[in-house]
Design an enzyme around this catalytic site. Structure first.
Site: not given
Ligand code: NAD
Ligand code: UDP
Length: 340
Positions: A33, A125, A150, A154, A293
């Site tokens: 979306n 995650s 969040y 998960k 944080r």
């Molecule tokens: P992202 O936000 O870039 O991608 C998520 C996509 O889902 C986006 O394109 C968004 O538009 C779409 N979306 C959200 N809600 C929707 C809905 N109701 N209908 C249709 N589309 C929808 O995020 P990402 O970093 O690519 O992450 C992808 C997945 O991986 C997510 O579920 C996220 O929670 C998980 N994840 C990400 C990370 C990270 O650090 N990036 C870490 C662990 C898990």
């Molecule tokens: N972090 C930071 N400054 C920022 C963003 C993140 O010091 O502006 C630190 C945060 O405290 C963490 C690490 O970077 O220790 C990774 O953070 P991120 O949000 O990227 O990932 P996550 O918290 O999901 O591991």
């Protein structure tokens, strides 16, 4: 050739996965979306691969619209990336997060059930390990207590998928627990494009480097880690994307539920990250130290043995690659996909 539906496939991880699946010979359909992405990312996927991607603009919670995709395509497997992912926002708007993340999962499962699709890979995650488990995390550890909504979404979605597979013995579910994906496609035309002020470390660093932000605030320097800053398991997004191709091969050959950590197994501190980014790209990043944080754990990193032993997957790129590829993307596209 098998057709894979990428729910949320226009996003950061989804678009990189689309490239790897197309290059491995799969057909890809994207449902998004664009709430946190834009159609341009899909055009870049097509540019890199020279292949066409069928894309539907749908809210994955909208069952009528989602059904159309299943009606028009013979979907062999689903990868569920669609979700909201900003930890801080989830604390402020928990209902939005529970509604979006849980409902997308339920709607996908309902459509899969109606159209006889048995295979699903879920973007989980490392956050599900919670506060209790010691690092490095292994897949058989019990899910822990999360520090924010969040994370709880998960945990709940993992449970929902496990229950669905328990009830339908023909289902194959793979839960991929991502660690910290960073970096960008080496072409420099595809990468992470956060809307507004980045929540995550690396996009923030990249925006400081390109002059969009004045300085990076490091959250806390009094953690029980070697240099006092938090340590994470950063993984190149292309390595992560390749893990999905291995997981797709796996879901087609197995039934039941399997969990895999996708990480490198090596933690780096915030300070090490900033130092490496500066050195590899010859750019200075202005840094200030701030308070911790809320909700941050001192350390989070994977034991990645299971993915190697069962999927035959391991990371190939190092931290220097991650920093160089991120900068190539950010310097070529200072304002992401929607250039100013
Ligand atoms: P992202 O936000 O870039 O991608 C998520 C996509 O889902 C986006 O394109 C968004 O538009 C779409 N979306 C959200 N809600 C929707 C809905 N109701 N209908 C249709 N589309 C929808 O995020 P990402 O970093 O690519 O992450 C992808 C997945 O991986 C997510 O579920 C996220 O929670 C998980 N994840 C990400 C990370 C990270 O650090 N990036 C870490 C662990 C898990
Ligand atoms: N972090 C930071 N400054 C920022 C963003 C993140 O010091 O502006 C630190 C945060 O405290 C963490 C690490 O970077 O220790 C990774 O953070 P991120 O949000 O990227 O990932 P996550 O918290 O999901 O591991």
């Amino acid at each position: 050739m098998s057709k894979i539906l990428l729910a949320g496939g226009a996003g950061y991880i989804g678009s990189h996965t689309a490239v790897e699946l197309l290059e491995a010979g799969y057909e890809v359909v994207i449902a998004d979306n664009y709430s946190n992405s834009c159609p341009e990312s899909i055009k870049r996927v097509e540019k890199i691969t020279g292949k066409q991607v069928q894309a539907y603009e749908v809210d994955v919670k909208d069952k009528d619209k989602l059904s159309v995709i299943f009606k028009e395509n013979k979907i062999d497997a689903v990868i569920h990336f669609a979700g909201l992912k900003a930890v801080g926002e989830s604390v402020e708007k928990p209902v939005l997060y529970y509604r979006n993340n849980i409902d997308t999962t339920l709607t996908l499962l309902e459509c899969m059930n109606e159209y006889g699709v048995k295979n699903i890979i879920f973007s989980s995650s490392a956050t599900v390990y919670g506060e209790e488990n010691p690092v490095p995390y292994t897949e058989e550890m019990k899910r822990g207590t999360c520090t924010n909504p969040y994370g709880w979404t998960k945990v709940m979605m993992e449970q929902i998928l496990e229950d669905a597979a328990k009830a339908d013995k023909d289902m194959s579910v793979v839960l991929l627990r991502y660690f910290n994906p960073i970096g960008a496609h080496e072409s420099g035309i595809m990468g992470e494009d956060p809307q507004g002020i980045p929540n995550n470390l690396m996009p923030y660093v990249a925006q400081v480097a390109v002059g969009r932000r004045d300085h990076l605030t490091i959250f806390g320097k009094d953690y029980p880690t070697p240099d006092g800053t938090c340590r994470r398991d950063y993984i190149h997004v292309v390595d992560l994307a390749k893990g999905h191709v291995k997981a797709i091969d796996f879901v087609f050959k197995n039934k039941g539920v399997e969990v895999f950590n996708l990480g490198t197994g090596t933690p780096y501190s915030v300070t090490e990250i900033v130092t490496t980014f500066q050195k590899e790209n010859d750019i200075e990043i202005k840094v200030e130290y701030g308070d911790r944080r809320a909700g941050d754990l001192p350390e989070s990193y994977a034991n990645a043995d299971k993915a190697l032993n069962v999927l035959g997957w391991k990371t190939e790129k190092n931290l220097a690659d991650m920093c160089r590829d991120l900068w190539r993307w950010q310097s070529n596209n200072p304002y992401g996909y929607n250039q100013k």
